[in-house]
Structure formats: structure tokens, C-alpha cells
Design an enzyme around this catalytic site. Structure first.
Site, PDB file in Angstrom:
ATOM      1  N   ASP A 192     -28.720 -22.060 -11.108  1.00 34.11           N
ATOM      2  CA  ASP A 192     -29.318 -22.982 -10.143  1.00 34.11           C
ATOM      3  C   ASP A 192     -30.119 -24.041 -10.885  1.00 34.11           C
ATOM      4  OD1 ASP A 192     -28.100 -21.657  -8.085  1.00 34.11           O
ATOM      5  OD2 ASP A 192     -29.954 -20.917  -7.160  1.00 34.11           O
ATOM      6  N   ASN A 229     -25.451 -20.150  -7.442  1.00 32.76           N
ATOM      7  CA  ASN A 229     -24.796 -20.557  -6.190  1.00 32.76           C
ATOM      8  C   ASN A 229     -24.946 -22.044  -5.906  1.00 32.76           C
ATOM      9  OD1 ASN A 229     -27.537 -19.435  -5.799  1.00 32.76           O
ATOM     10  ND2 ASN A 229     -27.306 -20.276  -3.729  1.00 32.76           N
ATOM     11  N   HIS A 324     -32.489 -12.668  -0.294  1.00 31.00           N
ATOM     12  CA  HIS A 324     -31.278 -12.319  -1.050  1.00 31.00           C
ATOM     13  C   HIS A 324     -31.173 -10.818  -1.322  1.00 31.00           C
ATOM     14  CE1 HIS A 324     -30.702 -16.544  -1.433  1.00 31.00           C
ATOM     15  NE2 HIS A 324     -31.681 -16.728  -2.283  1.00 31.00           N
ATOM     16  N   HIS A 351     -31.991 -16.511  -8.819  1.00 36.14           N
ATOM     17  CA  HIS A 351     -31.623 -16.503  -7.409  1.00 36.14           C
ATOM     18  C   HIS A 351     -32.805 -16.251  -6.485  1.00 36.14           C
ATOM     19  CE1 HIS A 351     -28.679 -16.811  -4.327  1.00 36.14           C
ATOM     20  NE2 HIS A 351     -28.555 -15.537  -4.050  1.00 36.14           N
ATOM     21  N   VAL A 352     -33.543 -15.187  -6.697  1.00 30.33           N
ATOM     22  CA  VAL A 352     -34.724 -14.905  -5.882  1.00 30.33           C
ATOM     23  C   VAL A 352     -35.906 -15.663  -6.483  1.00 30.33           C
ATOM     24  CG1 VAL A 352     -36.293 -13.124  -5.064  1.00 30.33           C
ATOM     25  CG2 VAL A 352     -33.850 -12.639  -5.270  1.00 30.33           C
ATOM     26  N   HIS A 353     -36.591 -16.449  -5.638  1.00 27.11           N
ATOM     27  CA  HIS A 353     -37.620 -17.341  -6.165  1.00 27.11           C
ATOM     28  C   HIS A 353     -38.964 -16.629  -6.267  1.00 27.11           C
ATOM     29  CE1 HIS A 353     -34.906 -20.766  -4.471  1.00 27.11           C
ATOM     30  NE2 HIS A 353     -34.391 -20.157  -5.504  1.00 27.11           N
TER      31      HIS A 353
HETATM   32 FE   LIG Z   1     -29.508 -19.023  -6.266  1.00 23.44          FE
END
Ligand SMILES: [Fe+2]
Length: 455
Positions: A192, A229, A324, A351-353
Site C-alpha cells: 500500500d 490491495n 481486516h 494492511h491493518v493501520h
Molecule cells: Fe491494505
């Protein structure tokens, strides 16, 4: 807390570090909460997206490793107009007695047309050496430098930075600036990148601004790219039916060198580390190219040469945030037993912020007819680190599941980056910095004992 309790807890922690066993203490959910609201991206005219002056000046300069052993570097950049794909370079500043040529590409995405994207590989570089290089010509020429890694070997110390889900907000800038002041020599980037697809019609101008933002680091040291993603950019409604178009045009990877058939999954050796990059968003079921490649790849790793086995992917396999949650479960079911059997030291994902580190646990006994579906302590298992906390436009993932699972050692809803300092074949020191009040602060730290040489 009473002094006796503090001393006791400290003693248990020291004993646990010394033995690298699972210490039976509850996981920590940090009370420090970064503000929840998302911050917007920096404006297009921000000085942090500085466009270099001069006719057709090179911009968005970035490096990545160019071969399997670390003796090559891929230099990439963009010019607004056509230009030769040439890098001149040498061992002292301004003395560029080597020349390398490469290729140029561009792409169209909906109503956007990219600049001219150049990729040039510098090969047969000396180890542990500073190289100076120049892009562009005459008044538009730009100069940079990088340091090659030490020769691949079991006792080559090396320091990696770890960044994920960076984006281009002021929080992203804070993470990047903190990293620039760190001892990191190469960035392990867990996917990302620009978040251009958060804009209407996927405004690819935000790929250009992101490239200019990270140039302050990526032009001077390699960033090892993982696709997330936000790199997929599959938008059939606007006629964009291919996948990873912008990412694949802009960010090269040395996938041929590891026998991969896709730039989205590959491996490199760097100093004493063997790094496997996987694609959460490419096919991975049995018999697919990624599955076949990874099976052969894990068998190739020689821990007497590269003691540290590190895996990068975008979607975490263990993550106790509500965002997620369980998205990585099919990937875990497919590959976790391979990672445990291979004694992978550490798996980084984004992915997980938010930030999270696990204990060494595995959940490989489940077989759909038994009930053994709980993660259990396992000294052969990797430590899983979720570090999608670069600071992008979508904001923090501030809600964890409760109670904290036993496998979760530390978790915190803050932005930041991490540093992995490989000391020798047995020990590595890992620490995560949160962006606290604009300053870097160590929020989590951990001594890793190598799974092959010290476990
Ligand atoms: Fe992501």
C-alpha cells in the site's frame, strides 16, 4: 505498581528474553492512542512534493535491489518528456566513469497518462561500497548516492527499516522523517504505497506525488517492494480491467533472479538475511505459480549462509484488530505449516493501520475434522508483526478485539515505523517507533533469537 511486582515482572522478562521462551504474561494493549480521525493528504503543491527544476529533470527517483545477492541495484525515475534511460555512476562524487542503460515505459489509466518511467540496473557492484550516481543532463542533472550491502554471509550485520501503508498525509511525512533519522540501511516495505485509488477515478497524479515524497529516502537506499490491495487498481467501471498496472510500471523487482514468474513475488539475499516477498493478492492455492514457486523457494534457503529468514506480505496472518480481521486466514491455512517447518524468523505484514506483535505461536494442527483450532506456543513459529501504520489518508485502525488474544504480545493504535538490527547469526534487536507528538518514541522492542542458530 508495587516495587516488588515491578522487580518480579522485570526478572521474568529478562529470563524470557534469555531463553526466548513464551513468557506467560498477558499481552500488552498500549494505552497510548493516536488521534482517531484521519488526516487528509498533503496538498498537491506541498513543498514535500517538490518538483525538481530544469528542463525534463528526473523526479521520483527510487532504488531497489537488482539481483539475488545484493550486487546490483535497479535505479528508477520519471521524466515528464522522453529522455534516454542512462545512469552514470562511480566511486566518488562527480566522477562518473561507469554508464548503464535500461528501458523506458509509460502507461495510461482512465484519463491519466504517466510520464516516462525509466528503469536501469547497475550490475557487478562492489560490496559495502558507496556509489555516486547521476541522472539527467546538464542543468537538469541530479546527483545521488547509495551504499551496497556487505557480502552475503552468516555474520554480516545489517539494519533494515520496516514501513507499511505509508500514503502521503502529514502523518506519512512524520513517519518518513523519523525513518530518515534512523540507522536503517534498506526499507522492507510491506505494501500500500500511494493510496491514489482513494481518489475519484483513481487519480494517478497521486502516484507521482508519492514518488516525489519518498525520494528523500528511496533515492539513497533500496526499498524492497511488496504489493498491497491499494496496488490492485482493478476498476472495470472506468475501463481499467487489468491489475497492478501503476505499480508494475513504476516499481521494478528482481523477480527473475529468484526464478519467479511474477514481479509480485520474489526473493533476495541481503547481508545475512534471506527475504521472501509474497503477494496476498495473487493466486496462492495449490498448484498456482506462487504456491509452486514458494515451495521450491523455501527448500533453497541455506541458513548456514543466510541465517535470518524473513517473509514480507501485505495481509497479516495474525491480527487482533477489528479492521481486516481474518482477511489473511486463507493464506494462513495454505502456508503457515510451511513457515513453521522452515523456521521463518519473522513475518512482516501491513494492511491493518495499527501496530501489533505476536508471541511465537502456530495453529497448524487443525484438519477440519478435529477441534484443534487454537494457536499454541511454538518455538519453530515466526513472530508475526503487523505494521500497516505508516499514516495514510484512511486513518488509524483504532479498535482492537477484546479481550486481547493470548498470542498477541503488544498492540497499539499509533502510526510509526520499525527497525530490525541484525547483529550476528544468533541475535537481532527489533524496535518499533510510534510517531508521538511529532517525535519518534520507542513503543515496543524485542530481542530475536535466530530460529536456526539459537533456538
Ligand atoms: Fe491494505
Amino acid at each position: 505498581m508495587k516495587a516488588s511486582v515491578i522487580i518480579c515482572t522485570f526478572a521474568v522478562l529478562i529470563l524470557g528474553i534469555a531463553l526466548d521462551v513464551k513468557v506467560c504474561i498477558a499481552g500488552i494493549t498500549s494505552k497510548y492512542i493516536r488521534r482517531i480521525e484521519a488526516s487528509g493528504d498533503m496538498p498537491l503543491d506541498s513543498p514535500h512534493f517538490y518538483v525538481p527544476p530544469g528542463y525534463n529533470a528526473p523526479q521520483q527517483v527510487h532504488l531497489t535491489q537488482g539481483d539475488h545477492e545484493g550486487q546490483a541495484v535497479i535505479v528508477s525515475w520519471v521524466t515528464p518528456l522522453p529522455a534516454p534511460s542512462i545512469v552514470t555512476y562511480g566511486l566518488s562524487k562527480g566522477h562518473y566513469d561507469h554508464i548503464a542503460t535500461g528501458s523506458c515505459t509509460y502507461y495510461e489509466y482512465y484519463n491519466y497518462t504517466s510520464g516516462y518511467i525509466h528503469h536501469v540496473t547497475l550490475e557487478k557492484l562492489k560490496s559495502d561500497t558507496t556509489y555516486y550516481y547521476q541522472l539527467g543532463f546538464e542543468a537538469s542533472a541530479r546527483n545521488f548516492s547509495f551504499i551496497t550491502p556487505p557480502e552475503v554471509g552468516p555474520d554480516s550485520p545489517y539494519t533494515f527499516g520496516v514501513i507499511g501503508d505509508l500514503g502521503q498525509t502529514y502523518d506519512s511525512l512524520s513517519t518518513l522523517q523519523h525513518y530518515l533519522n534512523s540507522p536503517g540501511q534498506t526499507v522492507l516495505y510491506v505494501g500500500d504505497l500511494s493510496y491514489a485509488d482513494d481518489y475519484p477515478f483513481d487519480n494517478n497524479i497521486r502516484w507521482d506525488t508519492w514518488g516525489r515524497l519518498v525520494e528523500s529516502s528511496a533515492a539513497y537506499q533500496p526499498w524492497i517492494w511488496t504489493a498491497g490491495n491499494h496496488e490492485i487498481e482493478f476498476s472495470p467501471a472506468i475501463g481499467e480491467k487489468s491489475t497492478f498496472k501503476s505499480f508494475l510500471h513504476r516499481y521494478s523487482t528482481p523477480y527473475h533472479a529468484s526464478g519467479s514468474t511474477s514481479p509480485l513475488f520474489y526473493s533476495i539475499k541481503r547481508a545475512s538475511a534471506y527475504i521472501i516477498v509474497l503477494s496476498s493478492y495473487s493466486a496462492f492455492a495449490k498448484y498456482t505459480p506462487q504456491w509452486v514457486w514458494l515451495q521450491a523457494e523455501l527448500a533453497k534457503v541455506d541458513r548456514t549462509v543466510t541465517p535470518w529468514l524473513i517473509v514480507l506480505m501485505h495481509c497479516p496472518l495474525y491480527n487482533s484488530n477489528t479492521y481486516h480481521y481474518m482477511e489473511g486466514e486463507t493464506f494462513r491455512v495454505e502456508f503457515e505449516s510451511w513457515f513453521v517447518n522452515a523456521k521463518v524468523d519473522i513475518i512482516f505484514a501491513g494492511h491493518v493501520h495499527a501496530y501489533e506483535r505476536t508471541h511465537r505461536i502456530s495453529n497448524v494442527m487443525y484438519n477440519i475434522i478435529n477441534k484443534d483450532c487454537t494457536p499454541v506456543p511454538d518455538d519453530s513459529a515466526p513472530v508475526y508483526i503487523t505494521i500497516g501504520d505508516g499514516g495514510n489518508i484512511e486513518g488509524i485502525a483504532g479498535v482492537f478485539t477484546e479481550p486481547q488474544p493470548e498470542y498477541s504480545a503488544y498492540r497499539e493504535a499509533s502510526f510509526g515505523h520499525a527497525i530490525l538490527e541484525i547483529k550476528n547469526r544468533t541475535h537481532a534487536y527489533y524496535y518499533w517507533h510510534r510517531n508521538q507528538d511529532g517525535k519518534p518514541a520507542v513503543g515496543d522492542s524485542y530481542w530475536l533469537l535466530n530460529r536456526f542458530h539459537a533456538a
